[in-house]
Write a protein that holds these residues in place. Structure first.
Motif, short mmCIF file in Angstrom:
data_model
loop_
_atom_site.label_atom_id
_atom_site.label_comp_id
_atom_site.label_asym_id
_atom_site.label_seq_id
_atom_site.Cartn_x
_atom_site.Cartn_y
_atom_site.Cartn_z
N GLY A 300 1.92 -81.43 74.39
CA GLY A 300 3.14 -82.23 74.48
C GLY A 300 4.05 -82.00 73.29
N GLN A 301 3.48 -81.94 72.09
CA GLN A 301 4.29 -81.71 70.89
C GLN A 301 4.92 -80.31 70.89
N PHE A 306 9.86 -76.94 71.49
CA PHE A 306 10.48 -75.67 71.89
C PHE A 306 11.07 -75.72 73.30
N LYS A 307 11.39 -76.92 73.73
CA LYS A 307 11.89 -77.12 75.09
C LYS A 307 13.10 -76.23 75.38
N THR A 313 9.15 -67.84 68.62
CA THR A 313 8.95 -66.89 67.53
C THR A 313 8.30 -67.58 66.33
N GLU A 314 7.90 -66.77 65.34
CA GLU A 314 7.34 -67.37 64.12
C GLU A 314 8.39 -68.16 63.38
N GLY A 315 9.64 -67.72 63.47
CA GLY A 315 10.73 -68.48 62.86
C GLY A 315 10.84 -69.87 63.47
N ASP A 316 10.68 -69.96 64.79
CA ASP A 316 10.68 -71.26 65.46
C ASP A 316 9.53 -72.13 64.97
#
Length: 436
Positions: A300-301, A306-307, A313-316
């Motif tokens: 869920g988290q 990232f919805k 990505t790793e940046g995200d």
């Protein structure tokens, strides 16, 4: 007169002999750690037949204590199975236990112990470790390879998606562990390795691996030369092999960074940075499926963070700071450390440990698996509860001896940042895109 001298000499010899016997009897005997019963020739080896060694040793430690000694063939094996004994080996006596036994696999597959993992302590190992820490395993260098990890995770996600909505997917990575007989009889290692076929098998592995690594090095050298000739030097150090080739050309490290040593380092990075992280990810997924409430919370988290994104990505990941993900990974590593028995060490000299004498040249291992499941340090030790790490006092940086997934001290795994980066991204990919 002659008879008198003869009697005096005889009495003197007897007196000296008697004094030596008394002295030997009064001399305190070495108090070796306790251990299970032994058989002639094979020693304690029968206790480890057809079992997982880390589990068998954990069970034996519950009977004989957190510091015990087995004799495997001709090799004394000391096993530390508690936080306190682990600290004694990895910190208090770290210098004495900082070298490695010269295992046959390290000689044949590891290019005569040229890698970081199997290299005995000494000047070469120290310089190699400094080189890797500064040039290969630094946080900046780990970050620079993130596009490779992202590509690999995307490929894996595509494979799972192509399998279909309800098709079982095999995420397993085949790993092996155990104790090889030729290594347990040092005087007979060469003969036993030939008789058992171990030497032939290791040479086959070495030849296969060596040819693959040589092909990779040749290919990257050709690509690197083309980039330099064309003036495209911005991305000339695109991956680990490129970095090592550049370091080879640069020189000045106090040792010759030849092709064999480059291959040994690459092999370490591949085995340590991919095999262990893949194993840890597999166990993490298994535990999440066994604990659906934990999976639901984490999934869920991740999906909330990232919805709408097609690819994470790793940046995200860095921007989102998914704290619960890190707790889940820690708990998976506690229950299922990548190396349940830390890589063997060897005592340089005899020393006292927890009131026992550890002979010189003893093989010493720390049972990270047993320590991570010890109810003395962990409430509900066999349960998967990521929340236990919320307070943040226990970490895997080598200072918490009840939690040693990557070891501690001078021989702590230097590349765990590689493995963690891969594991985080892979777990997010699996949980973001699919229901399990």
């Amino acid at each position: 007169m002659d008879e008198y001298l003869y009697q005096s000499l005889l009495l003197s010899v007897l007196a000296v002999a008697l004094l030596q016997l008394v002295k030997q009897a009064l001399r305190p005997r070495s108090r070796l750690p306790p251990g299970p019963w032994k058989l002639p020739v094979i020693g304690s080896m029968h206790h480890l037949v057809n079992v997982l060694p880390h589990r068998a040793l954990m069970d034996l430690a519950r009977v004989h204590g957190p510091l015990m000694m087995l004799r495997l063939g001709q090799t004394p094996l000391v096993v530390a199975s508690s936080k306190e004994t682990a600290r004694a080996v990895l910190k208090t006596h770290d210098t004495n236990f900082a070298t490695r036994p010269k295992l046959l696999a390290g000689e044949i597959v590891g290019y005569e112990w040229a890698d970081i993992l199997f290299s005995p302590s000494g000047d070469y190992w120290r310089k190699l470790r400094q080189l890797c820490a500064a040039e290969i395993l630094s946080p900046k260098r780990v970050l620079s390879f993130r596009h490779i990890r992202e590509d690999e995770v995307k490929l894996r996600v595509d494979e799972v998606r192509a399998a279909g909505a309800s098709t079982p997917v095999n995420l397993t990575v085949i790993l092996s562990s155990g104790f090889c007989i030729p290594d347990l009889f040092p005087p007979w290692t060469t003969v036993l390795a030939m008789v058992t076929g171990m030497k032939r098998s290791l040479h086959d592995i070495h030849n296969t691996v060596d040819s693959i690594l040589q092909e990779i090095i040749d290919e990257r050298k050709a690509i690197r030369d083309d980039k330099i000739r064309s003036g495209a030097t911005d991305n000339v150090d695109e991956n680990l092999v490129d970095v090592l080739i550049a370091l080879q050309e640069k020189g000045g490290f106090g040792f010759d960074l030849n092709n064999s040593r480059i291959k040994a380092i690459i092999l370490d990075m591949f085995a340590g940075g991919t095999g262990t992280s893949a194993s840890a990810m597999e166990w993490a997924m298994s535990e999440l499926m066994r604990n659906p409430e934990v999976m639901k919370k984490l999934q869920g988290q991740i999906r909330e963070a990232f919805k709408g994104k097609a690819v994470v990505t790793e940046g995200d990941l860095q921007a989102s700071n998914l704290r619960y993900l890190k707790l889940v990974i820690k708990e998976a590593l506690r229950l299922h450390p990548p190396a349940p028995l830390l890589v063997p060490r060897e005592s340089v000299e005899a020393c006292e440990l927890e009131g026992y004498t550890i002979p010189a040249k003893s093989r010493v291992i720390v049972n990270a698996f047993a320590i991570g499941r010890d109810p003395k340090y962990w409430d509900d030790a066999e349960e998967f509860k990521p929340e236990r790490f919320e307070e943040g006092g226990v970490d895997f940086n080598g200072g918490s001896y009840e939690f040693l997934p990557f070891g501690s001290g001078r021989r702590m795994c230097p590349g765990f940042n590689y493995g963690l980066a891969s594991m985080e991204l892979a777990l997010v990919g699996m949980l973001y895109h699919f229901d399990w």
